[in-house]
Design a protein around this motif. Sequence first.
Motif, PDB file in Angstrom:
ATOM      1  N   ARG A  81       1.865 -10.751  10.910  1.00 30.85           N
ATOM      2  CA  ARG A  81       3.415 -10.731  10.527  1.00 30.85           C
ATOM      3  C   ARG A  81       3.711 -10.158   9.433  1.00 30.85           C
ATOM      4  NH1 ARG A  81       4.770 -16.241   9.756  1.00 30.85           N
ATOM      5  NH2 ARG A  81       5.066 -15.375   7.602  1.00 30.85           N
ATOM      6  N   LYS A  82       3.119 -10.631   8.439  1.00 34.73           N
ATOM      7  CA  LYS A  82       3.552 -10.155   6.979  1.00 34.73           C
ATOM      8  C   LYS A  82       3.491  -8.629   6.819  1.00 34.73           C
ATOM      9  CE  LYS A  82       2.221 -14.311   4.409  1.00 34.73           C
ATOM     10  NZ  LYS A  82       1.037 -14.856   4.235  1.00 34.73           N
ATOM     11  N   VAL A  83       2.387  -7.945   7.399  1.00 33.55           N
ATOM     12  CA  VAL A  83       2.462  -6.616   7.159  1.00 33.55           C
ATOM     13  C   VAL A  83       3.304  -5.791   8.167  1.00 33.55           C
ATOM     14  CG1 VAL A  83       0.103  -6.808   6.392  1.00 33.55           C
ATOM     15  CG2 VAL A  83       0.239  -6.200   8.911  1.00 33.55           C
ATOM     16  N   MET A  84       3.884  -6.388   9.232  1.00 33.35           N
ATOM     17  CA  MET A  84       4.642  -5.755  10.020  1.00 33.35           C
ATOM     18  C   MET A  84       6.087  -5.525   9.430  1.00 33.35           C
ATOM     19  SD  MET A  84       3.653  -7.124  13.772  1.00 33.35           S
ATOM     20  CE  MET A  84       4.693  -5.939  14.723  1.00 33.35           C
ATOM     21  N   THR A  85       6.746  -4.197   9.917  1.00 35.08           N
ATOM     22  CA  THR A  85       8.318  -4.114   9.526  1.00 35.08           C
ATOM     23  C   THR A  85       9.062  -5.054  10.049  1.00 35.08           C
ATOM     24  OG1 THR A  85       7.638  -1.708   9.334  1.00 35.08           O
ATOM     25  CG2 THR A  85       9.733  -2.242   8.972  1.00 35.08           C
ATOM     26  N   HIS A  86       8.810  -5.294  11.480  1.00 32.67           N
ATOM     27  CA  HIS A  86       9.383  -6.301  12.270  1.00 32.67           C
ATOM     28  C   HIS A  86       8.167  -7.081  13.089  1.00 32.67           C
ATOM     29  CE1 HIS A  86      13.050  -4.400  11.263  1.00 32.67           C
ATOM     30  NE2 HIS A  86      12.668  -3.295  11.621  1.00 32.67           N
ATOM     31  N   PHE A 107      -1.856 -15.129  23.740  1.00 28.94           N
ATOM     32  CA  PHE A 107      -1.298 -16.189  22.750  1.00 28.94           C
ATOM     33  C   PHE A 107      -0.245 -17.325  23.258  1.00 28.94           C
ATOM     34  CE2 PHE A 107      -2.242 -12.145  20.527  1.00 28.94           C
ATOM     35  CZ  PHE A 107      -3.371 -12.546  19.641  1.00 28.94           C
ATOM     36  N   ASP A 108      -0.378 -18.309  22.360  1.00 26.82           N
ATOM     37  CA  ASP A 108       0.372 -19.545  22.980  1.00 26.82           C
ATOM     38  C   ASP A 108       1.929 -19.242  22.541  1.00 26.82           C
ATOM     39  OD1 ASP A 108       0.409 -22.310  23.621  1.00 26.82           O
ATOM     40  OD2 ASP A 108       1.280 -22.421  21.683  1.00 26.82           O
ATOM     41  N   MET A 120       3.398 -18.747  18.657  1.00 24.89           N
ATOM     42  CA  MET A 120       4.044 -17.458  18.159  1.00 24.89           C
ATOM     43  C   MET A 120       5.335 -17.676  17.593  1.00 24.89           C
ATOM     44  SD  MET A 120       1.850 -15.166  18.646  1.00 24.89           S
ATOM     45  CE  MET A 120       2.422 -13.669  18.484  1.00 24.89           C
ATOM     46  N   GLU A 121       6.112 -18.614  18.225  1.00 26.97           N
ATOM     47  CA  GLU A 121       7.583 -19.016  17.630  1.00 26.97           C
ATOM     48  C   GLU A 121       7.255 -19.534  16.406  1.00 26.97           C
ATOM     49  OE1 GLU A 121      10.200 -20.836  20.581  1.00 26.97           O
ATOM     50  OE2 GLU A 121      11.296 -21.470  19.099  1.00 26.97           O
ATOM     51  N   ARG A 122       6.678 -20.666  16.301  1.00 23.74           N
ATOM     52  CA  ARG A 122       6.468 -20.902  14.896  1.00 23.74           C
ATOM     53  C   ARG A 122       5.997 -19.904  13.955  1.00 23.74           C
ATOM     54  NH1 ARG A 122       2.900 -22.813  12.001  1.00 23.74           N
ATOM     55  NH2 ARG A 122       0.948 -22.176  13.042  1.00 23.74           N
ATOM     56  N   LEU A 123       5.095 -18.909  14.174  1.00 24.62           N
ATOM     57  CA  LEU A 123       4.817 -17.996  13.444  1.00 24.62           C
ATOM     58  C   LEU A 123       5.917 -17.013  12.915  1.00 24.62           C
ATOM     59  CD1 LEU A 123       1.560 -17.561  14.323  1.00 24.62           C
ATOM     60  CD2 LEU A 123       1.847 -18.447  12.391  1.00 24.62           C
TER      61      LEU A 123
END
Length: 429
Positions: free
Chosen positions: A397-402, A412-413, A417-420
């Motif tokens: 998540r951190k390395v993605m632009t979006h 995935f759960d 995924m929402e929590r992240l």
Amino acid sequence: MKVSIIGTGYVGLVTGTCFAEVGHKVICVDCDDEKVKLLQQGGVPIYEPGLEELIQKNVASGGLTFTTSTREGVEKSDIIFIAVPTPPLPDGSVDLSFMEGVARDIASVMTSYKIVVDKSTVPVKTGDKVVETIRRYCKSQVEFDVVSNPEFLREGFAVGDFLKPDRVVVGVRSQRPVTAMREMYAPFNCPIIVTDINSAELIKHAANSFLALKISYINAISVLCEASGANVQEVANGIGMDHRIGRAFLDSSLGFGGSCFPKDLSAFIKISEKLGYDFALLKEVQCINARQMDRFFKKIVDTLWVLKDKKIGVLGLAFKQNTDDVRMSPAIELCQRLQKEGAILRVYDPKAMEKAKSLLQNVTYVADMNSVAEGCDALVVATEWPEFKKLDLERVRKVMTHPIMFDGRNLFDLEEMERLGFIYKSIGR
Ligand code: UDX
């Protein structure tokens, strides 16, 4: 037993190796000089878990040898398995020229009674043609039997499937070859079903078509789930617990692929047509599969809007987990469609990157799964490799632009995924 396997492709190599493993004396024959040399030196042309070790072990013990000479294979064995490709023709029917060629080759060097076993997937009534061909091209009046013995191996699990089969199907024209075939398969301790040849040939196409039908069925249900807010995995679990249905092959996806299902479905539809039956049910299985890919692609376009110059990471290139096979891979098709719209791709697969290179150019092949998403506008999961479940999602998540993920395999759960903080779009949920 002394056996030879003609055709050292995927099926032939696994068959020969596993027969050697249980104590038969096996000669694998292939017309490809380079391949035979590679195998003689302990190399393996395909990735299949457990296969390389078994080949090396049995080559070392002398139970497994490789040659380019059909004559040697036929002379030194009692049973000859044919495992050559039966590729599709442009109209979807089956190209049986390799099969016919091998039947002729065997006939021309046969000097004593042999059992000729067809392992390749062939249209019903091919056995009759093989009998006719051998009779025609055999120089003397040598006796022989033709047997149909279809394979049900899954790539990625082929060694296990061969050593522990659910059943072995043996199609015969007379009782004479049955004892030898039972002896061949005795070490596997599995049910052996003896049928006529036509039934054995039909069993193979009927089995694969039914499995493809199961996938298309759950994929059709996934559309209803998306439209109604239900969850396709819950539905699959709920119906799969009925033992008459079973949970296997009810994983909704971006569509099935590979070298078997698409080809066998087209072939079976053609075979049915020739037998005077319009197998419309199977045509719909194909349509649902094609639409599933379209729907997944549309989801990406609807979210990202313009794909031109968008950077997209793709996890998975093989047509499924545990294999380096990219033939008819939905992952490759998806990448090609994304590229066509101008997207810039970063791709990763644990085993299939080398083989993908001939089909997929002008993409960045990334060395590890956690780096694939770097600088990306979206990440796509296209193959169900189990290791993708261990993705470092925080880092991704951190390395993605979006932080947008399209999951074509429901790995995935949803809540996690929402929590992240991901915008997470999967199939049928
Ligand atoms: C298939 C048959 O399973 C095997 O018996 C036959 O001998 C050859 O064809 P294979 O092509 O190796 O084997 O793959 P399989 O595991 O059956 O998967 C085929 C495709 O269906 C893959 O793309 C896979 O990802 C997909 N699939 C499978 C789903 O989308 N959902 C599922 O639930 C199962």
